[in-house]
Design an enzyme around this catalytic site. Structure first.
Site, PDB file in Angstrom:
ATOM      1  N   ARG A  66      37.408  42.674  32.991  1.00 21.34           N
ATOM      2  CA  ARG A  66      38.568  43.358  33.560  1.00 21.34           C
ATOM      3  C   ARG A  66      39.260  44.228  32.513  1.00 21.34           C
ATOM      4  NH1 ARG A  66      40.876  39.386  36.108  1.00 21.34           N
ATOM      5  NH2 ARG A  66      40.194  39.956  38.204  1.00 21.34           N
ATOM      6  N   ALA A  67      39.314  43.761  31.270  1.00 21.60           N
ATOM      7  CA  ALA A  67      39.981  44.535  30.221  1.00 21.60           C
ATOM      8  C   ALA A  67      39.304  45.883  30.020  1.00 21.60           C
ATOM      9  CB  ALA A  67      39.986  43.741  28.916  1.00 21.60           C
TER      10      ALA A  67
END
Length: 674
Positions: free
Chosen positions: A275-276
Site C-alpha cells: 500500500r505504501a
C-alpha cells in the site's frame, strides 16, 4: 450557515495544508490523518478545505449524489436517466465519535423488508459524504469496528449493507480526514496504514507567528463574514488552482525510474505490504500536477515519502514516528535516474521548491502577515518522558532500562461486562456471536430473524394474511443479543522499593510491565500506573488510553527505599473509586507487580493485607505478578493475591510461550479446577 475560517488564512502548518490539498487534487491518495497536540487548529484547517472544492453535479432528488454524467446503475434511488443534473457545493460531513453503525452506513427498515419485500433504506453518513469530505475528529477514540467500516468504504469507493438476506450497495467515494491527539491513545498499526498520508502538527514556537495566529483569530471571531471577505481573492485563486491540477492530473507521467525510486524507498524503510508504494506513487503524481508539471521528479518522490511513510513504520505504540531523512536522501540518490541529471525542473509558481516543500501557497499575502518558516516535517508526537527523580535517600538507585518486551498470556476480568468495545474480557456488545434475543429498546439494530418469525407466526390468521409475505408488526421484532469482548481499565501498581533493586530485578520487572502495556494497547484498554517506594505511593500516570505515555513514565521510575505496600494499594483504591464514577461500565483489572514484601511504619504487613481486602470487598479483579527470586521463597506475593481475592503468576508464567500452564484467569483457574 456559519462562515468557515478561510483556508488561506491558516498560519503555518505547511505539511498539513499540503496534504489536504493533494487529496483535494487526487482523492485516490487515500485521505489524511492529522496527529497533534490539542489547540493546534487541526479541525479549523480541515473544515476550511471544503470551501476550496469545486461544485459537484448531482442527479436531482438522488439521496446518494449520483453523477448525472455517469449515474450509478445500482443506486438504491435508481435507475437514473442521464441528464444535466443540478450543481451543489461539495459537502463536509462530520462523523461523531459516539455514532452508531446504522448512522454511519445507513439502516434498513426491517419491518418493511420482511413484510413487503422492499429495500426501504435510510442512507447514512457515508452516503452523505459521497463526492465530498468525511471528517472524523478524535478518530483514535472511534470504535474499531466503525473505523474498519469507514476505511473499507474509503478503499473500495462503495458501502455495503448486508442484513438477513437483504443487501444494499451504493457509491461512497470521499476525501477521508481524521484528526487525533496521540496523548489520548494510538490507532492500531493496521488502521494507521489505511490512511494515505499522515502529518504531525504542533504549535509554533516563534512569537511573531503566534501573535499572527491570535490576531487573525480575534479578527475572525469579531466579524466572520468580513474576515472571510478579506481573504476571498486568495481563496478563489487557490480554488482555481485545485481545479487546474485536477484537470492536469491524468496527463502526468510516472516514469519507470521514478517508480524504481518509490519501490526502493519503501523497501529501504521496511514498510509492510504494497500500500505504501501505491500511495507514494499517487502522492508524487498529485504533487507534480499541483506544481503544474506533467512529469514526476525525485523531489516529488521525496516529499511523498515524508508524507506517506512515517506512520507506516510504527510497529507498536512505543516506536517514535518519523523518517530518517539522511537515509531517504541516500536511497533516492542511489536510484537517481541517470537521464535526469542535476537540472531541477521548473516547479511552477509556488511549486515544491518554495513555501511548504510541495507547493503550498505562501501565507500572509496581506501586508500585516509576518514572515514564516516552515516547521520541520520531523516533528514528533512521542510523549516527552518526565525527568527521572533523583535518588532521595541512602540505598536508592536511578532508573534502569526495561528488558525486551515479550508476548504475555491473556489476563481477563471474569463475568460478563457491558463496557467499551475491546479485546480482553467477555461482554455484551453490538458485535460478536449471537447468544439470544430480546425486545428492542429504541431503534432496532441487529434483527434476530428466527425469534422475530416465531413471534409473528401465531398471529398470521388474525392479521388476515393472504399472500406469501409474512405480516410483521413492530411488536414482533426481536433484537439479537450478542457476546463479544470489551476493553478494561488495567491499573498497574508497581513496587519500586529497595527489595526489588537489591536483586537487580527491576529491568526484568519493567520489561514485564512493558509487555503487559503492549498487550493492553492491542486489546484497546485504558491504563494507569502507580509506583510505590520510600514513604509513599505516586500516581505516575492517571488512567488514559495512551499506553506510550505509560511506557515513558515507566522508564523514569527509580528504585530504592522502603516498601510502602499499603500506600500503593490504597492509592489504587482511590483511583478506581474515581474511575467508577467517571466510567461505570468499564471494569477494572488491578495488576500488582511486587515480591510481596512490606516495610516501613507499624505493622506494614497487616496494613497491606487490610488494604488488599478493600479491593476484594468491592469485587475488583486482580492479579499479582510475583517478582520474588532466589532459592528461598517466602511466598508473600501469593499471600497478597489471596487477600486480594485474585491469583498470582510468576514472571516466567506470564510469558505466553511458558510451559508452566494454560492461560490464567484472574479469579484463579487452577483453584477452580482443583
Amino acid at each position: 450557515m456559519s462562515t468557515r475560517y478561510p483556508f488561506t488564512a491558516v498560519v503555518g502548518m505547511d505539511d498539513l495544508r499540503l496534504a489536504l490539498l493533494l487529496n483535494a487534487v487526487s482523492p485516490a491518495v487515500g485521505g489524511v490523518l492529522v496527529r497533534g497536540e490539542k489547540g493546534t487548529a487541526k479541525s479549523t484547517a480541515v473544515r476550511a478545505l471544503a470551501d476550496l472544492l469545486p461544485e459537484v453535479a448531482v442527479v436531482a432528488g438522488c439521496r446518494f449524489s449520483c453523477d448525472p454524467a455517469a449515474p450509478d446503475a445500482r443506486c438504491p434511488d435508481g435507475p437514473h436517466e442521464s441528464g444535466p443534473g443540478a450543481a451543489r457545493a461539495a459537502r463536509m460531513v462530520e462523523l461523531p465519535v459516539g455514532a452508531s453503525e446504522d448512522r454511519l452506513v445507513g439502516a434498513l427498515d426491517i419491518e418493511r423488508a420482511l413484510g413487503e419485500g422492499v429495500k426501504a433504506f435510510e442512507p447514512g453518513l457515508l452516503a452523505d459524504a459521497h463526492r465530498g469530505i468525511l471528517y472524523v475528529d478524535e478518530v483514535n477514540l472511534l470504535h474499531d469496528h466503525l473505523i474498519d467500516l469507514l476505511l473499507d468504504a474509503a478503499a473500495m469507493g462503495s458501502s455495503y449493507v448486508e442484513r438477513e438476506g437483504v443487501s444494499v450497495r451504493h457509491a461512497a467515494r470521499f476525501l477521508l480526514v481524521g484528526t487525533m491527539n496521540p496523548e489520548e491513545g494510538e490507532l492500531r498499526p493496521q488502521l494507521l496504514d489505511r490512511f494515505g498520508l499522515t502529518v504531525e502538527v504542533a504549535a509554533s514556537r516563534e512569537p511573531e507567528q503566534r501573535v499572527e495566529v491570535v490576531r487573525r483569530r480575534l479578527a475572525y471571531d469579531d466579524d466572520p463574514a468580513g474576515f472571510a471577505a478579506r481573504w476571498a481573492d486568495e481563496e478563489g485563486a487557490l480554488r482555481e488552482r485545485v481545479v487546474a491540477a485536477r484537470e492536469l492530473l491524468p496527463s502526468v507521467v510516472l516514469g519507470d525510474a521514478v517508480l524504481l525510486q518509490i519501490a526502493a524507498t519503501c523497501a529501504a524503510f521496511e514498510v509492510d505490504g504494497m500500500r505504501a508504494d501505491i500511495v507514494m506513487a499517487r502522492t508524487a503524481t498529485a504533487l507534480a500536477a499541483w506544481a503544474g508539471r506533467t512529469e514526476v521528479t525525485s523531489e516529488d518522490v521525496r516529499q511523498a515519502a515524508l508524507l506517506a511513510l512515517p506512520h507506516r513504520r510504527r510497529r507498536n505504540p512505543f516506536d517514535a514516528p518519523g523518517l530518517d531523512q539522511d537515509k531517504l536522501d541516500e536511497t533516492l540518490e542511489q536510484f537517481q535516474d541517470e537521464n535526469e541529471g542535476d537540472d531541477d525542473p521548473d516547479p511552477g509558481p509556488d511549486g515544491p521548491g518554495g513555501g511548504g516543500g510541495g507547493g503550498v501557497p505562501p501565507q500572509g499575502d496581506s501586508p500585516e502577515s509576518p514572515a514564516e518558516s516552515p516547521e520541520s516535517s520531523e516533528s514528533s508526537d512521542a510523549v516527552e518522558p518526565p525527568a527521572a527523580p533523583a535518588p532521595s535517600g541512602p540505598g536508592e538507585r536511578a532508573a534502569v532500562k526495561a528488558a525486551e518486551p515479550f508476548r504475555t498470556k491473556m489476563l481477563s476480568v471474569p463475568g460478563l461486562g457491558e463496557g467499551a468495545a475491546g479485546r480482553r474480557s467477555r461482554a455484551r456488545t453490538d458485535h460478536g456471536r449471537t447468544t439470544g434475543s430480546r425486545r428492542p429498546q429504541g431503534a432496532l439494530t441487529k434483527l434476530h430473524l428466527t425469534a422475530t418469525v416465531q413471534a409473528a407466526a401465531p398471529h398470521q390468521r388474525a392479521r388476515g394474511r393472504s399472500g406469501r409475505g409474512l405480516v410483521v408488526r413492530r411488536d414482533d421484532l426481536r433484537q439479537a443479543t450478542r457476546e463479544g469482548r470489551e476493553g478494561n481499565l488495567v491499573l498497574f501498581v508497581v513496587d519500586a522499593s529497595g527489595s526489588m533493586a537489591a536483586r537487580q530485578r527491576m529491568s526484568a520487572v519493567k520489561g514485564a510491565v512493558l509487555s503487559l502495556l503492549l498487550d493492553a494497547y492491542q486489546r484497546r484498554d485504558k491504563v494507569g500506573l502507580i509506583t510505590f517506594r520510600g514513604k509513599e505511593a505516586e500516581l505516575a500516570l492517571p488512567p488514559t488510553s495512551s499506553v506510550d505515555a505509560a511506557a515513558a513514565r515507566l522508564e523514569t521510575v527509580p528504585t530504592g527505599g522502603r516498601t510502602p505496600l499499603a500506600a500503593g494499594l490504597l492509592k489504587a483504591h482511590d483511583v478506581l473509586r474515581v474511575e467508577r464514577l467517571r466510567d461505570p461500565s468499564r471494569r477494572p483489572l488491578l495488576v500488582v507487580v511486587t515480591d510481596g514484601r512490606a516495610t516501613g511504619g507499624p505493622e506494614p504487613v497487616a496494613l497491606g493485607a487490610r488494604a488488599a481486602r478493600l479491593h476484594a470487598a468491592e469485587g475488583t479483579a486482580s492479579v499479582v505478578v510475583d517478582c520474588e527470586s532466589g532459592m528461598v521463597r517466602l511466598g508473600l506475593a501469593g499471600e497478597l493475591a489471596r487477600e486480594l481475592g485474585g491469583t498470582a503468576v510468576t514472571l516466567d508464567e506470564l510469558r505466553a510461550d511458558s510451559i508452566a500452564g494454560l492461560v490464567k484467569d484472574v479469579q484463579g483457574t487452577s483453584r477452580r479446577a482443583a
